[in-house]
Scaffold this motif. Structure first.
Motif, mmCIF file in Angstrom:
data_model
loop_
_atom_site.group_PDB
_atom_site.id
_atom_site.type_symbol
_atom_site.label_atom_id
_atom_site.label_comp_id
_atom_site.label_asym_id
_atom_site.label_seq_id
_atom_site.Cartn_x
_atom_site.Cartn_y
_atom_site.Cartn_z
ATOM 1 N N LEU A 1 0.870 -1.170 0.000
ATOM 2 C CA LEU A 1 0.000 0.000 0.000
ATOM 3 C C LEU A 1 0.909 1.223 0.000
ATOM 4 O O LEU A 1 1.764 1.360 0.861
ATOM 5 C CB LEU A 1 -0.911 0.000 1.221
ATOM 6 N N TYR A 2 0.746 2.082 -0.989
ATOM 7 C CA TYR A 2 1.590 3.260 -1.180
ATOM 8 C C TYR A 2 0.716 4.492 -0.992
ATOM 9 O O TYR A 2 -0.383 4.555 -1.534
ATOM 10 C CB TYR A 2 2.166 3.241 -2.600
ATOM 11 N N THR A 3 1.188 5.441 -0.216
ATOM 12 C CA THR A 3 0.364 6.623 0.035
ATOM 13 C C THR A 3 1.197 7.883 0.177
ATOM 14 O O THR A 3 2.368 7.831 0.529
ATOM 15 C CB THR A 3 -0.516 6.425 1.283
ATOM 16 N N ARG A 4 0.544 8.990 -0.094
ATOM 17 C CA ARG A 4 1.091 10.317 0.179
ATOM 18 C C ARG A 4 0.267 10.964 1.285
ATOM 19 O O ARG A 4 0.372 12.141 1.528
ATOM 20 C CB ARG A 4 1.015 11.189 -1.078
ATOM 21 N N LEU A 5 -0.583 10.211 1.941
ATOM 22 C CA LEU A 5 -1.552 10.738 2.901
ATOM 23 C C LEU A 5 -1.083 10.502 4.334
ATOM 24 O O LEU A 5 -1.480 9.544 4.967
ATOM 25 C CB LEU A 5 -2.912 10.057 2.702
ATOM 26 N N GLN A 6 -0.251 11.346 4.845
ATOM 27 C CA GLN A 6 0.266 11.144 6.186
ATOM 28 C C GLN A 6 -0.830 11.228 7.246
ATOM 29 O O GLN A 6 -0.689 10.699 8.324
ATOM 30 C CB GLN A 6 1.379 12.147 6.495
ATOM 31 N N THR A 7 -1.956 11.877 6.937
ATOM 32 C CA THR A 7 -3.052 11.960 7.908
ATOM 33 C C THR A 7 -3.761 10.626 8.061
ATOM 34 O O THR A 7 -4.589 10.466 8.934
ATOM 35 C CB THR A 7 -4.081 13.024 7.471
ATOM 36 N N MET A 8 -3.440 9.668 7.217
ATOM 37 C CA MET A 8 -4.095 8.368 7.238
ATOM 38 C C MET A 8 -3.326 7.336 8.056
ATOM 39 O O MET A 8 -3.667 6.173 8.049
ATOM 40 C CB MET A 8 -4.241 7.835 5.815
ATOM 41 N N GLU A 9 -2.300 7.729 8.735
ATOM 42 C CA GLU A 9 -1.440 6.773 9.425
ATOM 43 C C GLU A 9 -2.211 5.795 10.311
ATOM 44 O O GLU A 9 -1.951 4.611 10.292
ATOM 45 C CB GLU A 9 -0.392 7.503 10.273
ATOM 46 N N TRP A 10 -3.155 6.281 11.092
ATOM 47 C CA TRP A 10 -3.881 5.407 12.017
ATOM 48 C C TRP A 10 -4.667 4.341 11.267
ATOM 49 O O TRP A 10 -4.688 3.179 11.655
ATOM 50 C CB TRP A 10 -4.817 6.224 12.915
ATOM 51 N N MET A 11 -5.327 4.733 10.179
ATOM 52 C CA MET A 11 -6.159 3.800 9.432
ATOM 53 C C MET A 11 -5.307 2.746 8.737
ATOM 54 O O MET A 11 -5.593 1.552 8.816
ATOM 55 C CB MET A 11 -6.994 4.540 8.394
ATOM 56 N N VAL A 12 -4.257 3.182 8.075
ATOM 57 C CA VAL A 12 -3.414 2.250 7.344
ATOM 58 C C VAL A 12 -2.673 1.331 8.312
ATOM 59 O O VAL A 12 -2.526 0.139 8.048
ATOM 60 C CB VAL A 12 -2.439 2.999 6.421
ATOM 61 N N ALA A 13 -2.239 1.868 9.457
ATOM 62 C CA ALA A 13 -1.570 1.026 10.452
ATOM 63 C C ALA A 13 -2.505 -0.078 10.945
ATOM 64 O O ALA A 13 -2.093 -1.231 11.102
ATOM 65 C CB ALA A 13 -1.081 1.882 11.617
ATOM 66 N N LEU A 14 -3.754 0.251 11.169
ATOM 67 C CA LEU A 14 -4.738 -0.746 11.598
ATOM 68 C C LEU A 14 -4.937 -1.802 10.509
ATOM 69 O O LEU A 14 -4.897 -3.009 10.782
ATOM 70 C CB LEU A 14 -6.068 -0.069 11.929
ATOM 71 N N LEU A 15 -5.141 -1.369 9.277
ATOM 72 C CA LEU A 15 -5.347 -2.318 8.181
ATOM 73 C C LEU A 15 -4.092 -3.147 7.909
ATOM 74 O O LEU A 15 -4.184 -4.328 7.585
ATOM 75 C CB LEU A 15 -5.788 -1.576 6.918
ATOM 76 N N LYS A 16 -2.928 -2.533 8.048
ATOM 77 C CA LYS A 16 -1.662 -3.257 7.860
ATOM 78 C C LYS A 16 -1.549 -4.376 8.886
ATOM 79 O O LYS A 16 -1.129 -5.485 8.573
ATOM 80 C CB LYS A 16 -0.484 -2.304 7.981
ATOM 81 N N TYR A 17 -1.930 -4.098 10.091
ATOM 82 C CA TYR A 17 -1.882 -5.108 11.160
ATOM 83 C C TYR A 17 -2.815 -6.274 10.832
ATOM 84 O O TYR A 17 -2.464 -7.436 11.006
ATOM 85 C CB TYR A 17 -2.266 -4.464 12.493
#
Length: 122
Positions: A90-106
């Motif tokens: 998952l590649y992003t430029r959206l640093q405000t999404m850290e919490w969401m992507v971290a949860l989904l990554k887990y």
């Protein structure tokens, strides 16, 4: 490799952010990767060879509300897409999404790349 790319851009414009995201997607696709680009549905529909677009619904098309509604919708759409077909990266430029992507990554165990184009002064 399957790449999910998250970008809060307006695909109807030709600004620097849009061109940058499109060029990265083109290069990923040229290298043989399967690219899925998640963008807000602001009305502008574009096509790129080798890139599948997912137009994420937004409630209103005003700046602050679009920002919030895009992220809210993206969480559910991205969760569903990960269940359906898990990305390798998952590649992003959206640093405000850290919490969401971290949860989904887990949960889904994909690699996560964040592009940082500048740091805010502290």
């Amino acid at each position: 490799m399957k790449v999910f790319y998250l970008a809060r851009i307006n695909t109807a414009t030709e600004d620097a952010s849009t061109r940058h995201v499109f060029e990265f997607c083109r290069q990923f696709a040229r290298m043989g990767h399967e690219v899925v680009l998640f963008v807000p549905n602001l009305g502008g529909k574009r096509e790129l060879p080798g890139v599948q677009f997912v137009h994420v619904p937004v409630i209103f098309k005003k700046s602050a509300v679009t920002f919030f509604s895009f992220y809210l919708s993206l969480f559910f759409i991205l969760s569903f897409r990960c269940l359906k077909s898990r990305p390798d990266v998952l590649y992003t430029r959206l640093q405000t999404m850290e919490w969401m992507v971290a949860l989904l990554k887990y949960v889904f165990r994909f690699k996560y790349v964040v592009e940082v184009n500048g740091l805010a002064p502290v």
